[in-house]
Design an enzyme around this catalytic site. Sequence first.
Site, mmCIF file in Angstrom:
data_model
loop_
_atom_site.group_PDB
_atom_site.id
_atom_site.type_symbol
_atom_site.label_atom_id
_atom_site.label_comp_id
_atom_site.label_asym_id
_atom_site.label_seq_id
_atom_site.Cartn_x
_atom_site.Cartn_y
_atom_site.Cartn_z
ATOM 1 N N ASP A 18 0.818 -1.213 0.000
ATOM 2 C CA ASP A 18 0.000 0.000 0.000
ATOM 3 C C ASP A 18 0.852 1.264 0.000
ATOM 4 O O ASP A 18 0.629 2.189 0.800
ATOM 5 C CB ASP A 18 -0.940 0.022 1.208
ATOM 6 C CG ASP A 18 -1.722 -1.265 1.382
ATOM 7 O OD1 ASP A 18 -2.080 -1.872 0.355
ATOM 8 O OD2 ASP A 18 -1.986 -1.660 2.529
ATOM 9 N N GLU A 187 -11.572 0.605 -3.804
ATOM 10 C CA GLU A 187 -10.896 1.095 -2.598
ATOM 11 C C GLU A 187 -9.637 1.843 -3.010
ATOM 12 O O GLU A 187 -9.388 2.080 -4.194
ATOM 13 C CB GLU A 187 -10.551 -0.076 -1.672
ATOM 14 C CG GLU A 187 -9.702 -1.139 -2.329
ATOM 15 C CD GLU A 187 -9.582 -2.424 -1.513
ATOM 16 O OE1 GLU A 187 -10.314 -2.568 -0.509
ATOM 17 O OE2 GLU A 187 -8.771 -3.282 -1.879
#
Length: 535
Positions: A18, A187
């Site tokens: 991420d 997302e």
Amino acid sequence: MTEVRTFTNPVIPGFHPDPSICRVGGEYFLVTSSFEYFPGLPIFTSRDLVSWQPLGHVLDRESQLDLTRAPASGGIFAPTIRHHDGRFYVTATNVSDRGHFIVHAEDPAGPWSDPVWVDQNGIDPSLFFDEGHVYFTSNIEPDPAGPHVADPHFERGIQQSLVDPLTGAVLQEPRFIWGGTGGRYPEAPHLFRRGSFYYLVISEGGTEYGHMVTVGRSTSPWGPFAASPHGPIVSHRSIVSPFQAVGHADLVTLPNGDWWMVCLGVRPVGQWPRHLLGRETLLAAVRWTPDGWPIVGERAVIEVDQTRPALPAAPPPRHVVRDDFDAATLGPEWAFVRRPMAPEAILARPGWLTLSPRTGLAERFPCFVGRRQQHYDFVAETRLVLDAREDGDEAGIAVRMNEEHFYALGLRRAGAAMEAVLRTRLGRLDITSVVGVVEGPDVVISVEGSADSYTFSVSDSSGRVARTQPRDAKFLSAEFAGGFTGVFVGMYAATSSAGSGTVARFDWFDYRPAPRASSHGQLDREDSCHVAAGS
């Protein structure tokens, strides 16, 4: 002869998922998720986007980070880093505490503020500063999962509010802004502005083999957003590539106007794909189509070897083989599970790491200090002197995916003798086997890793060596063990009695990647500590 200026992905190997990035002048800063490990949110710096040096962690105090309720792969999800008006901001979600938070700092090396909390549901928050407003964007999900009990037409997707980043106050209530292009689990939103358009970059497909990065654009930051007619910015679904599950991207511009992307990906091995190293940080150039849409390469695919950014090349990061534990604090590569151990306790004896166990290795708060496994082929080794006060107390070296999936070779007290024992914990399977009897409490324990196996050995003061049979590595893979993290390798001590008084002292710890695995940095084979010695 002109040198070909290339780099090799991943630019940050091992469990660094991420990634989020920002630029300040000629320097770049990057943060990644950390889940149940403490300290939280590793932060790196670079001047060429290729060579990344660790700065430390954004969350390095217990007042910032509570992981006591975090399960395996709980804790800190998906950060975003931004810089505005001389101040750095990081937002992320502690899914095991109060949700979204924002911290800030004048210096990216810290100290960072205690968190302020943002009352907005979902995960994967992002900040966008534009024309005096601070947009706070995250995903939104039905609760409970599936069709919403109150509104059957509820859409899963991306929501956005306005916030005060210094207080966390929501200044304008969240509004649904985009549902993506049809992939599941929209997302990881990031909002950018280029020319007269706002671009909303998100991930779809879930952080698994169907992962991809998509984009919509609008003339307003609130939408409506139209999807790119060129398809995903990047997608490795159903293609032959060393990288799979590619997604969760963030973008950055260079001083010359070029755009680049950081994102995550995994490197599966074997006929039946599996990965051990976790989701790693990849880098790719972004081009813009004539009609103004971003895309990676010609096929939306990230290559292993690519032309370097148009920036002066920085020296590659140096891999230091040995930590002698001579510094006043541990280096940034080390991590604890959920709860830190005080430096004044574990480094009380100069030149040694001291562990005093109160629990077992399979407990929620194990006495374990580990670093990320960053290469499939490696050797890790440590010298241990064990003062075991009760039978069954042990210490040694472990490779750990989570508390239910690990291998550990330890030195254990058995009456007047010391024996080497191998612990195999694979879900409900929990086996301890004796590898051999050793002389004295002073031993060297090692583990050799490969894509297929882990093999442990122990040598005592007499020179006698006991070696295990290879243990199957696939059982520590995310495909088998589940979760969002990667394997850690490190030192542990364990006891069944909290007041036993057992002490394990580790003189040094080596981590040596195989020579062919060292292309992401220079390998320093001298015995030296990763950080400067403290006073």
